[in-house]
Design an enzyme around this catalytic site. Structure first.
Site, mmCIF file in Angstrom:
data_model
loop_
_atom_site.group_PDB
_atom_site.id
_atom_site.type_symbol
_atom_site.label_atom_id
_atom_site.label_comp_id
_atom_site.label_asym_id
_atom_site.label_seq_id
_atom_site.Cartn_x
_atom_site.Cartn_y
_atom_site.Cartn_z
ATOM 1 N N ARG A 171 0.837 -1.206 0.000
ATOM 2 C CA ARG A 171 0.000 0.000 0.000
ATOM 3 C C ARG A 171 0.871 1.255 0.000
ATOM 4 O O ARG A 171 0.421 2.315 -0.400
ATOM 5 C CB ARG A 171 -0.825 0.073 1.292
ATOM 6 C CG ARG A 171 -1.757 -1.042 1.554
ATOM 7 C CD ARG A 171 -2.092 -1.110 3.047
ATOM 8 N NE ARG A 171 -2.546 0.124 3.651
ATOM 9 C CZ ARG A 171 -3.781 0.579 3.614
ATOM 10 N NH1 ARG A 171 -4.697 -0.090 2.974
ATOM 11 N NH2 ARG A 171 -4.114 1.698 4.207
ATOM 12 N N ARG A 175 9.347 5.675 -3.981
ATOM 13 C CA ARG A 175 9.521 6.533 -5.155
ATOM 14 C C ARG A 175 10.961 6.993 -5.282
ATOM 15 O O ARG A 175 11.617 7.238 -4.275
ATOM 16 C CB ARG A 175 8.616 7.769 -5.056
ATOM 17 C CG ARG A 175 7.141 7.443 -4.980
ATOM 18 C CD ARG A 175 6.319 8.676 -5.367
ATOM 19 N NE ARG A 175 4.913 8.450 -5.091
ATOM 20 C CZ ARG A 175 4.293 8.882 -3.996
ATOM 21 N NH1 ARG A 175 4.952 9.580 -3.097
ATOM 22 N NH2 ARG A 175 3.019 8.635 -3.820
ATOM 23 N N ARG A 248 -6.645 -6.498 14.453
ATOM 24 C CA ARG A 248 -5.628 -5.742 15.160
ATOM 25 C C ARG A 248 -6.332 -4.559 15.797
ATOM 26 O O ARG A 248 -7.205 -3.952 15.188
ATOM 27 C CB ARG A 248 -4.592 -5.255 14.153
ATOM 28 C CG ARG A 248 -3.271 -4.940 14.756
ATOM 29 C CD ARG A 248 -2.254 -4.771 13.670
ATOM 30 N NE ARG A 248 -2.570 -3.618 12.838
ATOM 31 C CZ ARG A 248 -2.541 -2.367 13.268
ATOM 32 N NH1 ARG A 248 -2.228 -2.078 14.506
ATOM 33 N NH2 ARG A 248 -2.824 -1.382 12.454
ATOM 34 N N ARG A 280 2.812 5.673 16.148
ATOM 35 C CA ARG A 280 2.825 7.015 15.560
ATOM 36 C C ARG A 280 2.193 8.032 16.492
ATOM 37 O O ARG A 280 1.465 7.667 17.419
ATOM 38 C CB ARG A 280 2.169 7.041 14.179
ATOM 39 C CG ARG A 280 0.772 6.541 14.122
ATOM 40 C CD ARG A 280 0.277 6.476 12.661
ATOM 41 N NE ARG A 280 -1.053 5.872 12.636
ATOM 42 C CZ ARG A 280 -1.676 5.500 11.533
ATOM 43 N NH1 ARG A 280 -1.126 5.670 10.356
ATOM 44 N NH2 ARG A 280 -2.874 4.971 11.609
ATOM 45 N N GLU A 300 -0.457 6.299 19.297
ATOM 46 C CA GLU A 300 -1.142 5.039 18.982
ATOM 47 C C GLU A 300 -0.329 3.849 19.467
ATOM 48 O O GLU A 300 0.795 3.639 19.003
ATOM 49 C CB GLU A 300 -1.314 4.893 17.462
ATOM 50 C CG GLU A 300 -2.405 5.763 16.909
ATOM 51 C CD GLU A 300 -2.672 5.465 15.426
ATOM 52 O OE1 GLU A 300 -3.086 6.392 14.730
ATOM 53 O OE2 GLU A 300 -2.434 4.324 14.979
ATOM 54 N N TYR A 348 -8.783 -5.260 4.345
ATOM 55 C CA TYR A 348 -8.083 -4.030 4.725
ATOM 56 C C TYR A 348 -8.478 -2.938 3.719
ATOM 57 O O TYR A 348 -7.688 -2.507 2.897
ATOM 58 C CB TYR A 348 -6.578 -4.325 4.683
ATOM 59 C CG TYR A 348 -5.651 -3.314 5.312
ATOM 60 C CD1 TYR A 348 -6.097 -2.093 5.790
ATOM 61 C CD2 TYR A 348 -4.300 -3.596 5.435
ATOM 62 C CE1 TYR A 348 -5.211 -1.193 6.359
ATOM 63 C CE2 TYR A 348 -3.411 -2.703 5.999
ATOM 64 C CZ TYR A 348 -3.873 -1.514 6.455
ATOM 65 O OH TYR A 348 -2.989 -0.620 7.012
ATOM 66 N N ASP A 350 -9.722 0.720 2.306
ATOM 67 C CA ASP A 350 -9.660 2.155 2.575
ATOM 68 C C ASP A 350 -11.078 2.723 2.446
ATOM 69 O O ASP A 350 -11.960 2.059 1.896
ATOM 70 C CB ASP A 350 -8.753 2.844 1.548
ATOM 71 C CG ASP A 350 -7.287 2.564 1.836
ATOM 72 O OD1 ASP A 350 -6.954 2.339 3.006
ATOM 73 O OD2 ASP A 350 -6.494 2.581 0.878
HETATM 74 N N1 UDP Z 1 4.755 0.617 7.528
HETATM 75 C C1 UDP Z 1 6.022 0.579 8.056
HETATM 76 N N2 UDP Z 1 6.609 1.745 8.476
HETATM 77 C C2 UDP Z 1 5.966 2.930 8.410
HETATM 78 C C3 UDP Z 1 4.651 2.965 7.872
HETATM 79 C C4 UDP Z 1 4.093 1.794 7.441
HETATM 80 O O1 UDP Z 1 6.636 -0.482 8.166
HETATM 81 O O2 UDP Z 1 6.547 3.946 8.821
HETATM 82 C C5 UDP Z 1 4.159 -0.667 7.085
HETATM 83 C C6 UDP Z 1 3.450 -1.364 8.233
HETATM 84 O O3 UDP Z 1 3.594 -2.760 8.062
HETATM 85 C C7 UDP Z 1 2.010 -0.939 8.029
HETATM 86 C C8 UDP Z 1 1.903 -0.916 6.514
HETATM 87 O O4 UDP Z 1 3.176 -0.434 6.086
HETATM 88 O O5 UDP Z 1 1.111 -1.843 8.618
HETATM 89 C C9 UDP Z 1 0.785 -0.057 5.966
HETATM 90 O O6 UDP Z 1 0.919 1.234 6.458
HETATM 91 P P1 UDP Z 1 -0.265 2.282 6.456
HETATM 92 O O7 UDP Z 1 0.290 3.603 6.824
HETATM 93 O O8 UDP Z 1 -0.992 2.159 5.174
HETATM 94 O O9 UDP Z 1 -1.164 1.748 7.629
HETATM 95 P P2 UDP Z 1 -2.447 2.443 8.270
HETATM 96 O O10 UDP Z 1 -2.318 3.919 8.113
HETATM 97 O O11 UDP Z 1 -3.617 1.857 7.565
HETATM 98 O O12 UDP Z 1 -2.323 2.002 9.682
#
Ligand code: UDP
Length: 392
Positions: A171, A175, A248, A280, A300, A348, A350
């Site tokens: 996801r 880049r 989760r 985060r 979180e 999962y 969006d």
């Molecule tokens: N991920 C990671 N490091 C980061 C951000 C994301 O390893 O700094 C990985 C992690 O496995 C996460 C997945 O990428 O579950 C998807 O991230 P996303 O930000 O899409 O998750 P959401 O915002 O849905 O929690």
């Protein structure tokens, strides 16, 4: 005879969009919601003048023209673009991985240099990557994996990245230019009056009962509608008969900081060190470009799943997908049941995908081309017509 055509369990995005679409087609809908508010997990609440994303940050983005046009019937979006940063061992990095990140790591400053550096770092496998870890190693190598992915993923999923499918990280873009927009979609933003207001507008004129748990009187509610649209946990609907599905969940620790006008300078900062217990920190005012002498931040913390907690993400490993497949089969046999949304479809999703799925589900129930000609701009009730598909 049943009082409603559709009893819709859950006033999140799927329930609200489906209710809107079917009401506009002339069907009688009732929406039941356990919580005290509509909007599901994208619910926002204003505290001290700041709109708080109560169940975690929600940033709307889509590449679907029809979904973008649809949501804008109910709200105006602001120009927020998600550009999170990563904090690792005391340093801040640009994220998602882009040329600025590679510059910060290795000093490379052009796409070509970045490609050459990555080519040296990639781990070469002589087969397809079998899991999340292998996939990331094959794309960007071990150093980037350790800094950005491993700790965060282990914390968030409470599993080794070797036990997780690569789709979870696919996801997130990688880049080789300076574009640090988290999403690659052309449309993005946050409703200026919040998601809850948007969902309320979707539900205008539709009977919604808040504080009403479908499971407190399941048989009664099942009799009230010709069909039930269920957007909650599918294992709960079937009394966990085939076992529990794993989700989760998270603990959000929110703090009001009265004397801090800007805590972290950005809406989202990811903490990728394994030793830091949260994944985060969200500073809510940045989602709305709000100026104030105070701020609200949320950390979180991933929490082990228990079925009395709020489910946020399905754990789509092989075992759970198999249990889900069997529940899905039970649902199919039920005949009067429509499943929708992240929990009931165990996907999962969006937000835009949920809305798209709800629009499609409504279309499947009663295709618009088969609708009677509208009278004075409103669709005629279809009650006497049979909806597409059999009522059982
Ligand atoms: N991920 C990671 N490091 C980061 C951000 C994301 O390893 O700094 C990985 C992690 O496995 C996460 C997945 O990428 O579950 C998807 O991230 P996303 O930000 O899409 O998750 P959401 O915002 O849905 O929690």
């Amino acid at each position: 005879m049943e009082k409603y055509d559709y009893v819709i369990v859950g006033a999140g995005l799927f329930g609200a969009v489906f209710a809107r679409q079917m009401t506009d087609r002339g069907f009688r809908c009732l929406v039941l919601e356990r919580r005290t508010h509509v909007g599901g997990n994208c619910h926002t609440e204003t505290r001290e003048g700041i709109r708080v994303h109560v169940y975690g940050p929600h940033i709307f983005h889509t590449d679907r023209e029809e979904v973008w046009a649809y949501v804008r019937r109910f709200c105006t979006f602001n120009h927020f673009v998600n550009r999170p940063k990563v904090f690792y061992r005391g340093k801040i990095f640009s994220f998602p991985i882009n040329l600025m990140t590679l510059y910060q790591l290795w000093g490379v400053s052009t796409p070509r240099e970045a490609e050459e550096a990555l080519a040296r770092k990639r781990v070469h496998l002589d087969r397809e990557p079998a899991n999340l870890e292998e996939w990331v190693l094959s794309q960007v190598g071990r150093e980037i994996y350790e800094i950005f992915i491993r700790g965060y993923t282990e914390k968030q999923w409470m599993r080794s990245p070797r036990e997780l499918p690569a789709s979870i990280v696919q996801r997130v873009p990688i880049r080789l230019n300076f574009d640090d927009n988290y999403y690659s979609h052309p449309y993005q933003g946050i409703p200026v009056n919040g998601y809850t207001d948007m969902v309320r507008k979707m539900l205008e004129g539709i009977e919604v009962r808040l504080n009403t748990d479908f499971f407190d009187a399941r048989d009664y509610w099942l009799k009230q509608g010709r069909k039930v649209v269920y957007t909650g946990r599918i294992d709960e609907f079937f009394d966990f008969r085939l076992g529990e599905l794993a989700y989760r969940t998270l603990d959000f620790r929110t703090r009001f900081l009265p004397d801090v006008p800007d805590y972290q300078g950005n809406a989202v900062i990811n903490y990728t060190d394994r030793e830091i217990p949260f994944t985060r920190v969200i500073e809510h005012k940045h989602f709305d470009f709000r100026k104030a002498p105070h701020t609200i931040v949320t950390e979180e913390y991933p929490v082990a799943w228990r079925k009395d907690l709020i489910p946020y993400y399905p754990v789509n490993d092989r075992r759970n997908n198999e249990i889900y497949r069997r529940y899905r089969e039970m649902a199919r046999k039920h005949g009067r049941l429509i499943l929708g949304g992240r929990l009931a479809e165990f996907r999962y999703y969006d937000m835009d995908q949920v809305i798209h799925a709800a629009l499609k589900a409504a279309e499947k129930e009663a295709p618009v081309e088969r609708m009677p000609i509208p009278v004075r701009g409103r669709a005629q009730p279809l009650r006497k017509r049979r909806a597409h598909g059999a009522w059982k």
